[in-house]
Design an enzyme around this catalytic site. Structure first.
Site, PDB file in Angstrom:
ATOM      1  N   LYS A  72       1.755  15.004   7.493  1.00 42.09           N
ATOM      2  CA  LYS A  72       2.330  13.992   8.372  1.00 42.09           C
ATOM      3  C   LYS A  72       3.356  14.651   9.296  1.00 42.09           C
ATOM      4  CE  LYS A  72       4.607   9.413   8.104  1.00 42.09           C
ATOM      5  NZ  LYS A  72       5.182   8.402   7.186  1.00 42.09           N
ATOM      6  N   SER A 147       3.432   3.628   7.830  1.00 43.20           N
ATOM      7  CA  SER A 147       3.535   4.546   8.948  1.00 43.20           C
ATOM      8  C   SER A 147       2.672   5.795   8.796  1.00 43.20           C
ATOM      9  CB  SER A 147       4.994   4.977   9.146  1.00 43.20           C
ATOM     10  OG  SER A 147       5.426   5.755   8.039  1.00 43.20           O
ATOM     11  N   SER A 171       4.949   2.979   3.299  1.00 45.14           N
ATOM     12  CA  SER A 171       4.279   3.780   4.328  1.00 45.14           C
ATOM     13  C   SER A 171       3.200   4.725   3.829  1.00 45.14           C
ATOM     14  CB  SER A 171       5.304   4.590   5.128  1.00 45.14           C
ATOM     15  OG  SER A 171       5.901   3.772   6.106  1.00 45.14           O
TER      16      SER A 171
END
Ligand SMILES: [Zn+2]
Lengths: 484, 482
Positions: A72, A147, A171
């Protein structure tokens, strides 16, 4: 040459292929680099070349060495663009690696690329990325969740064997649920946060997004541990081993009926109920459990997380790194830099948080939210006196359409209704695929996530139960992964 | 005028920032330095890069605990770090990690002044504004040196127990000496390793309320601070006497002009939005750390002054002077140690009086750097005590000693300064003086005792000062039958 389809294999299976010599690490990396190159989901913000993927990767033998990973874009990677999907950090190359990155790379995992996300991890649909939304591989007209939407899309869409994500209020778990993969948010403090770009420091936790529970256990084993660079990290006593359990006999699963009574889509509810049935089939017991303050979790969370974010994001002032917008004086420069650099949701949360911390309002907002958090912690303490696990649907709905909720922040925030309480309590929680459900308005089935939470630092127990349940559910996302 | 203003008394509290002399910074591993090339002691942490976390410096905590012990404070079992938020280029994270509602230490005292609290925090970077404004507004360029960013600080806040500029200076010097004695800071005000702000207000004598205070920032010596505080007290008294109000503001005192300037600006009206620092766990010193801090305390200046006064019989003023400056205390103790027969009170007077004065006259400061060793000063003091050298001669011997480091015995021998201690020889000179000044002798005998001075002078002239004045007078009186 290995003749099989690597997207059909889990990371653990791939690692075994490499360890046995059936597949060379080189070949494996080549295959995955090619897969990532075909990203049409907006899953990646940056993709590594072969050399870049290998640079900084330790040459160690033994599994899971050689199985590449997507990271990420919230993790700092030395010399590699790290933006947190914000224009403010476009072009920023950190001078150091996050501890989580160091850990996976020193285990011999090449880095495939940096994945898309909501800007500074603020969002539940990946639509808050400053660069482009990521798409759900099950239906590219829908969001992958957020997210960690890019990480989830990459794993579910067969663009990476596994991925690192972060979870502040859901997330990891929510995008895992919406994309039909496994997402684990470990206990706060089990993995170092050093080098993870901070959103809400008291809640942020790194974790794996994987094809199955075994991969999640494998990845957690690499990541967990005390880190001198993070004073709040402690690791998991006894470490993590590969889960083996096949039944759930003697285990009690608590369902917080009052928390999940409203707002859950019928299809999600049905899949949830069906999974409870599987638990019973495996010898587990279902009981009602009360988390009386959990429904206030969202309100408390949307005070605490923005408050912390407002101070965490203050450092992006254009003085030392990142994009600077010129101004006629210092204050102008600050204002222009932040006005140009941050997206609307980030600005909204900075303003919320700044307000909540302002003198005269601190007690009414931050102070009160902290007390709610304490009550939720006590709710979980009490619940875990009575039950082994707390289970809920991960998300009230399946993946929604792009743009469906962007105009309504509160509707978007409600995505986190069932995941936020565990974040506030700091306990570990996993989302595993529980089947498919028709979206509202009809159409092909979309994945539903089943969330299981355990007491703090009981990851092994959580993984064992999840592994047994996963076997009983028998969810198969391989067609979406291979792109057939 | 003075009638009206005398009805007010000053109330002064101090805030002192002490830079700790640890090897590394408060929350990262960068070295501390002073005067190095800018921005060489930096890392992602002290530059506030994305994703970094603070890790507290254990040594800084130990130093903080030593200061707490020296100031006899209560140490909080769990003190909390907060974020103090403000935007400025010297503040890389846009928040300073500091302690807020639960400081490391509170409720202490040093001498007669109570300590409100002492807490740990990190220093900001250093800024240099190029151009005439000297501030960021209107500067041509502003440069930031992050070498200083993250330097560990202890902020010490007193209760408003001080009442005059002189007391501020004296107490400030005592605090500086105390911290220096601990060895936890360089306490150099010019280099900024000790910075002192004063909050000044006035109130009617006898009242217990507090008036509106002004804050005087960052003076680089206690003498300037004394003058600044005195000037501010006077200004406030004049304001109130003429029916005006004191306005809360920050002031700068210009020592060269003696003027006070207001520093009020937009930058100052801050809401710091304090928030508990989630990246740090509470600071909970264990018993071993507390014991180690207490055990590490050397004899501190206040205790030493008390011992010098009560055990060695040294006058309070000299005792305090010796105690506040560790190098003077060390020198003094070495003088005492050089000869057991030296009386401490006499030695103290020589060290703080003649010797310190002579060093100053010759442009020196630190006795440790002087050419005069404690042993040779002790030698000189012994000679005076044994009446071998007159006090007057000894002063000129000392002048030579300070100038070229000569041995006092050698100087005395070379210049023939040894007193005439042979009573027979002195008696002959006395007799000759009486004979040669018969008229004066007659006057003295006739009752004009003051006239004896002329006879003493004659003897001293004959001996070129080598006689002890008291002894000469005694012999004269005896010979004249008084
Ligand atoms: Zn540093």
């Amino acid at each position: 040459m290995y003749s099989g389809d690597l997207t059909a294999a889990t990371a653990a299976e791939t690692a075994d292929l490499i360890a046995s010599g059936e597949l060379s690490a080189d070949e494996c990396l080549g295959t995955w680099i090619d897969r990532a190159a075909g990203d049409e989901l907006g899953a990646y913000l940056w993709r590594a070349s072969r050399d870049q993927a290998d640079a900084g990767t330790a040459k160690v033998g033994g599994p899971p060495s050689g199985v590449p990973i997507a990271i990420k874009d919230i993790f700092c990677t030395a010399g590699v663009p790290t933006t947190a999907a914000s224009k403010l950090l476009e072009g920023y190359r950190p001078p150091y690696d996050a501890t989580a990155v160091t850990r996976v790379r020193s285990a011999g995992l090449p880095m495939l690329g940096k994945t898309n996300m909501d800007e500074f991890a603020m969002g539940s649909s990946n639509e808050n990325s400053a660069f482009r939304p990521a798409l759900n591989p099950w239906d590219t007209g829908r969001v992958p969740g957020g997210s960690s939407g890019g990480s989830a899309a990459a794993v579910a869409g067969g663009l990476a064997p596994w991925a690192l994500g972060t979870d502040t209020g859901g997330s990891i778990r929510q995008p895992a649920a919406l994309c039909g993969i496994v997402g684990l948010k470990p206990t706060y403090g089990s993995i170092s946060r050093y080098g993870m770009i901070a959103f809400a420091s008291s809640l942020d936790q790194c974790g794996p997004l994987t094809v199955d529970v075994t991969d999640a256990a494998l990845m957690l084993g690499l990541l967990e541990g005390r880190d001198e660079m993070d004073s709040t990290s402690v690791g998991i006593e006894g470490g993590v081993t590969r889960p083996q359990s096949e039944d759930l006999s003697g285990l009690v699963f608590g369902v917080p009926g009052d928390l999940i009574a409203e707002g859950v889509d019928p299809g999600v509810k049905a899949a949830f109920e069906a999974t409870l049935g599987k638990i019973r089939d495996l010898g587990g017991r279902i009981e009602d459990v009360r988390l009386p303050h959990a429904r206030h979790g969202i309100s408390a969370y949307y005070v605490l997380a923005p408050a912390e974010a407002s101070t965490n994001l203050s450092r992006y002032d254009g003085v030392r790194y990142g994009n600077r917008s010129p101004g006629s004086n210092l204050v102008d420069m600050y204002e222009e830099t932040r006005e140009q650099g941050f997206g609307p949701e980030v600005k909204r949360r900075i303003m919320l948080g700044t307000y909540a911390l302002s003198s005269g309002y601190y007690e009414a907002y931050y102070g009160r939210a902290q007390r709610v958090r304490t009550m939720i912690v006590r709710d979980f303490d009490a619940a875990f006196e009575a039950v082994d696990f707390v289970v809920t649907p991960t998300s009230p709905s399946v993946a929604f359409e792009l743009g469906e909720k962007t105009g309504d922040p509160w509707a978007m925030y409600l995505n986190d209704l069932f995941t936020v309480p565990m974040s506030l309590a700091g306990v570990p929680a996993i989302s595993i695929p529980a089947g498919l459900a028709e979206p509202e308005g009809g159409g092909p089935g979309l994945p539903v996530g089943f969330q299981i939470a355990a007491p703090a630092f009981h990851e092994q127990k959580l993984l064992e139960a999840s592994f047994a349940l996963e076997g009983a559910i028998g969810f198969d996302g391989s067609k979406v992964r291979s792109g057939i | 005028m003075s009638g009206a203003t005398d009805e007010f008394e000053a109330v002064i509290g101090l805030e002192i920032h002490v830079q700790l002399s640890t090897e590394t910074k408060m929350f990262c591993g960068c070295r501390l330095s002073f005067g190095d090339e800018p921005n060489v002691h930096t890392c992602p942490i002290c530059l506030g890069h994305p994703g970094v976390l603070p890790v507290p410096n254990r040594r800084a905590i130990e130093y903080g605990l030593q200061i707490a012990a020296a100031l006899e404070c209560d140490v909080a079992p769990r003190s909390i770090f907060h974020r103090k938020n403000y935007f400025y280029p010297d503040n890389p994270k846009a928040y300073q990690i500091s302690q807020f509602d639960i400081p490391l230490a509170s409720n202490g005292h040093l001498g007669e002044v109570r300590i409100h609290r002492a807490h740990l925090e990190e220093d900001a970077a250093k800024m240099i504004h190029v151009g005439t404004s000297g501030r960021i507004q209107g500067s041509d360029t502003s440069l930031v040196d992050f070498n200083r960013a993250g330097t560990p600080l202890v902020e010490i806040v007193t209760e408003p127990d001080l009442t005059s500029g002189a007391q501020v200076r004296e107490w400030g010097q005592l605090l500086r000496a105390t911290v220096k004695q601990l060895g936890v800071s360089n306490v150099n005000m010019e280099e900024g390793s000790l910075r002192c702000d004063a909050n000044v207000s006035i109130r009617p004598v006898g009242s217990s309320g507090l008036g509106t205070k002004t804050e005087m920032k960052n003076m680089n010596s206690f003498r300037y601070l004394e003058r600044g505080v005195e000037a501010e007290i006077e200004r406030q008294k004049q304001l109130v006497a003429s029916g005006e109000r004191v306005v809360q503001e920050t002031l700068h005192f210009d020592p060269s002009s003696g003027e006070l300037h207001s520093l009020r600006s937009k930058e100052e009206s801050h809401d710091y939005r304090y928030m508990p620092e989630p990246d740090l766990v509470p600071l909970a010193p264990d018993t071993a750390m507390l014991d180690a801090a207490a055990a590490s305390l050397p004899e501190l200046p206040a205790a030493r002054a008390e011992r010098y006064h009560s055990e060695l019989g040294i006058q309070e003023g000299a005792a305090r002077l010796l105690s506040v400056e560790t190098e003077w205390a060390a020198f003094f103790e070495d003088v005492l140690g050089s000869d057991e027969s030296i009386e401490p009170r006499v030695a103290a007077n020589w060290v703080t009086g003649e010797f310190a004065g002579e060093l100053r006259r010759q442009g020196e400061q630190d006795p440790a750097d002087s050419r005069v060793s404690p042993k040779s000063l002790g030698n000189l003091v012994s000679m005076v005590s044994a009446n071998r050298v007159s006090h007057g001669s000894a002063k000129s011997v000392l002048e030579r000693m300070v100038a070229d480091g000569s041995d006092p015995e050698a100087i005395v021998r070379e210049q023939g300064l040894e007193q005439i201690s042979d009573t027979g020889e002195l008696q002959r000179i006395v007799d000759a003086a009486i004979e040669g000044n018969a008229k004066v002798a007659e006057q003295v005998r006739g009752g004009n005792e003051k006239a004896i001075g002329a006879l003493v002078g004659a003897v001293m002239k004959e001996t070129r000062g080598r006689a002890d004045g008291g002894e000469v007078t005694r012999l004269l009186r005896q010979s004249l039958g008084l």
